[in-house]
Motif scaffolding. Structure first.
Motif, PDB file in Angstrom:
ATOM      1  N   ASP A  58       0.788  -1.105   0.085  1.00 55.57           N
ATOM      2  CA  ASP A  58       0.063  -0.061   0.040  1.00 55.57           C
ATOM      3  C   ASP A  58       0.889   1.276  -0.067  1.00 55.57           C
ATOM      4  OD1 ASP A  58      -1.417   2.342   1.452  1.00 55.57           O
ATOM      5  OD2 ASP A  58      -3.093   0.742   1.020  1.00 55.57           O
ATOM      6  N   ILE A  65       1.211  -6.012   1.440  1.00 59.33           N
ATOM      7  CA  ILE A  65       0.185  -6.793   0.908  1.00 59.33           C
ATOM      8  C   ILE A  65       0.400  -8.572   0.333  1.00 59.33           C
ATOM      9  CG2 ILE A  65      -2.084  -7.099  -0.606  1.00 59.33           C
ATOM     10  CD1 ILE A  65      -1.784  -3.906  -0.768  1.00 59.33           C
ATOM     11  N   ALA A 510      -6.038   0.580  -7.282  1.00 55.04           N
ATOM     12  CA  ALA A 510      -6.824  -0.610  -7.324  1.00 55.04           C
ATOM     13  C   ALA A 510      -8.303  -0.268  -7.147  1.00 55.04           C
ATOM     14  CB  ALA A 510      -6.408  -1.410  -5.814  1.00 55.04           C
ATOM     15  N   SER A 512     -10.294  -0.633  -5.059  1.00 52.00           N
ATOM     16  CA  SER A 512     -10.648  -0.313  -3.648  1.00 52.00           C
ATOM     17  C   SER A 512     -10.653   1.106  -3.466  1.00 52.00           C
ATOM     18  CB  SER A 512     -10.091  -0.814  -2.611  1.00 52.00           C
ATOM     19  OG  SER A 512      -8.618  -0.384  -2.681  1.00 52.00           O
ATOM     20  N   HIS A 514      -7.494   2.489  -3.427  1.00 50.86           N
ATOM     21  CA  HIS A 514      -6.187   2.460  -2.874  1.00 50.86           C
ATOM     22  C   HIS A 514      -5.005   2.363  -3.881  1.00 50.86           C
ATOM     23  CE1 HIS A 514      -6.562   1.938   1.834  1.00 50.86           C
ATOM     24  NE2 HIS A 514      -7.899   1.528   1.055  1.00 50.86           N
ATOM     25  N   LEU A 516      -1.486   1.445  -4.957  1.00 46.49           N
ATOM     26  CA  LEU A 516      -0.457   0.523  -4.652  1.00 46.49           C
ATOM     27  C   LEU A 516       0.810   0.571  -5.407  1.00 46.49           C
ATOM     28  CD1 LEU A 516      -2.831  -2.757  -4.893  1.00 46.49           C
ATOM     29  CD2 LEU A 516      -2.523  -1.319  -3.129  1.00 46.49           C
ATOM     30  N   ILE A 547      -4.359  -7.974  -9.370  1.00 49.55           N
ATOM     31  CA  ILE A 547      -4.015  -7.097  -8.260  1.00 49.55           C
ATOM     32  C   ILE A 547      -4.672  -5.926  -8.115  1.00 49.55           C
ATOM     33  CG2 ILE A 547      -2.190  -5.632  -6.868  1.00 49.55           C
ATOM     34  CD1 ILE A 547      -0.004  -7.346  -8.362  1.00 49.55           C
ATOM     35  N   GLN A 551      -7.575  -6.103  -4.940  1.00 51.16           N
ATOM     36  CA  GLN A 551      -7.412  -4.900  -3.808  1.00 51.16           C
ATOM     37  C   GLN A 551      -8.263  -3.816  -3.877  1.00 51.16           C
ATOM     38  OE1 GLN A 551      -5.403  -5.277  -0.998  1.00 51.16           O
ATOM     39  NE2 GLN A 551      -5.214  -7.477  -1.881  1.00 51.16           N
TER      40      GLN A 551
END
Length: 551
Positions: A58, A65, A510, A512, A514, A516, A547, A551
């Motif tokens: 992250d 992760i 990602a 989500s 976030h 990365l 990924i 995520q």
């Protein structure tokens, strides 16, 4: 001064961040295991005896992760460019430019006759206006001409590769010079020339013309006929002859260049009359060229003496602008006639070419993985940071920077140049530390923008087939990553060709929300021709898309 203070504060912040990262989780934590959707890709039969390494972190929190062999030294090839371009961008700045000046060495009389030489001083400008789009950006293509001979084809960019030389020549004419009663000289002393990857047979200098290649572009033809072609730049410095023809009995593209770049042979005749290269062989009558599945078919010859070549094309540009040069257009670049380096007077300047902002250079290098450009990038960084004039000194300067700013120890990597040549290695933790550290640099946004975008541009344009798994389609344009390919010889007996390293590293926005930082590489894959590289490319693109999804 304030900008320098801000950059120093950024570096101190990077040190704090990387120290925090070092204390975070790692491969000994069970919750960092690589998920099945990714291991299924890694366990394909093609990778039966290969080695994978991976780390996903992250970007903001430093939480690890996924982790696989993150402490192992692995081949990263051109992923190394993340380091050279990142440091150069931080030191030089995204908005800086190169200025290539032209000076008169002597006086100009009332008739416009310059009694003396005309001197162009190389600045390390990668494109010299030869890739300039109307909007000021540098033109790139999905398959760059620098890789045409290795990949089997390329897509040429649209701008005139001699645009910068023409612009400089027009300025010389506008300055009132009609005749140069002397010579034209390219001053390429900005840094010490150095061999490009040793075995390639030529030196890298701060003067570049058309990325130091001559392009040959072939059209299709009827069975048994010689293929029509043209080449660029068109210059007396180097010409091309071809007997390449179609053949209905052949099933592959058998294109032979003389001198043969596959044998690391380059033209050595630059500066002499009738310097040329030849193309021969056959192509199938019906089958389309690789990569693009359409003509034109592109091949290249290396410009192994760029300053000598640049001298000729500049004299020819001057002629087009109405300026006569009494010296022969084809001839040596006479460095012995130059004044002391740095002694030029502004009163003697008659022209200058200003490059696009430096962020465009970095974008060019990373999007298409331009090797010579990455090496020049490292040299420009070394010059700006510590006055380094050699490759060895620039590498030493970079090593100090990586240790002090990013907390990356020399034991975590091995770099031989700025582009990822030879036995270039690093561990995943080093790459991730760099990627996390760059987020605190003033030009981080330009750094991310310089990377290929998955399914959109550069070397990641056609990597992932989203139609095969529509659930991954959202990853398109959300992965920003540098590719790296290293094909060499195995360490086994018998020695065989091997995909020693296929790597991918960068950032993922990602699903989500976030961001990365990620690194993945596969080493020591049995090599069965270009499809081996293409398949590994695609598989790592799919891993990055997974990924994004997970995520």
């Amino acid at each position: 001064m304030n900008a320098r203070i801000d950059r120093q504060r950024s570096r101190l912040s990077v040190i704090a961040l990387t120290l925090m990262l070092a204390s975070c989780g790692g491969s000994d934590h069970p919750d960092t295991a690589v998920p099945d959707a990714i291991t299924q890709i890694m366990q394909k039969p093609a990778y039966a005896n290969a080695i994978w390494a991976m780390q996903v972190v992250d970007l903001d929190t430093g939480r690890v992760i996924y982790d696989l062999n993150s402490g192992s030294q692995v081949y990263i090839a051109s992923v190394r460019k993340l380091f050279s371009t990142g440091n150069a961008l931080d030191v030089l700045g995204a908005r800086s430019t190169h200025v290539t000046p032209v000076y008169k060495q002597g006086n100009v009389d009332a008739n416009g006759v310059l009694t003396g030489n005309l001197i162009m001083v190389a600045s390390g400008d990668l494109t010299m206006g030869g890739r300039a789009n109307p909007d000021g950006t540098i033109a790139i293509s999905a398959f760059d001409h620098n890789e045409a001979d290795g990949l089997g084809n390329a897509i040429l960019t649209a701008p005139d590769p001699l645009a910068g030389f023409n612009a400089l020549a027009a300025q010389v004419a506008a300055a009132g010079i009609k005749t140069v009663s002397g010579d034209v000289v390219i001053d390429d002393r900005l840094f010490d020339a150095f061999p490009f990857r040793e075995e390639e047979g030529f030196n890298v200098t701060p003067m570049l013309v058309n990325d130091d290649v001559v392009d040959i572009s072939f059209s299709s033809s009827a069975d048994g006929a010689v293929l029509p072609f043209n080449y660029r730049p068109v210059s007396a410095a180097f010409s091309v002859q071809s007997t390449l023809k179609t053949d209905s009995t052949t099933s592959g593209f058998k294109v032979e260049l003389t001198p043969d770049p596959s044998q690391n042979l380059v033209p050595v005749c630059f500066g002499t009359a009738n310097c040329s290269g030849a193309v021969s062989g056959t192509v199938p009558t019906v089958e389309q060229p690789p990569l693009t599945n359409a003509y034109p078919l592109v091949r290249t010859f290396r410009v192994s003496a760029p300053s000598t070549y640049a001298r000729t094309v500049f004299i020819e540009a001057l002629a087009r602008a109405g300026v006569t040069v009494t010296a022969a257009a084809v001839g040596p670049n006479e460095l012995a006639t130059l004044p002391a380096q740095g002694s030029y007077s502004s009163a003697q300047q008659v022209a200058q070419l200003t490059s696009a902002p430096y962020a465009q250079d970095i974008r060019f290098v990373n999007k298409v993985s331009y090797n010579i450009g990455a090496d020049v990038t490292l040299m420009l960084y070394g010059l700006a940071k510590s006055g380094s004039r050699t490759m060895a000194a620039s590498l030493a300067t970079e090593q100090q920077e990586l240790s002090s700013t990013f907390n990356i120890a020399p034991s975590q990597y091995h770099f031989e140049d700025g582009s990822g040549g030879g036995e270039t290695t690093a561990n995943a933790k080093a790459v991730i530390a760099l990627l996390r550290g760059m987020r605190l640099m003033p030009d981080y946004a330009a750094y991310v923008d310089s990377l290929p975008f998955l399914g959109v541009d550069g070397s990641l344009t056609t990597v992932t087939d989203f139609e095969a798994d529509p659930t991954l389609a959202g990853a398109k344009g959300k992965v920003y990553a540098k590719t790296g390919t290293y094909v060499g010889l195995s360490s086994t007996t018998p020695v065989v060709p091997q995909l020693k390293g296929q790597a991918l590293a960068g950032y993922i926005d990602a699903k989500s929300g976030h961001r990365l930082a990620f690194f993945v590489t596969v080493n020591n894959v049995a090599f069965e021709g270009f499809p081996t590289v293409l398949n590994a490319f695609q598989d790592e693109g799919m891993i990055a898309a997974q990924i994004w999804k997970l995520q």
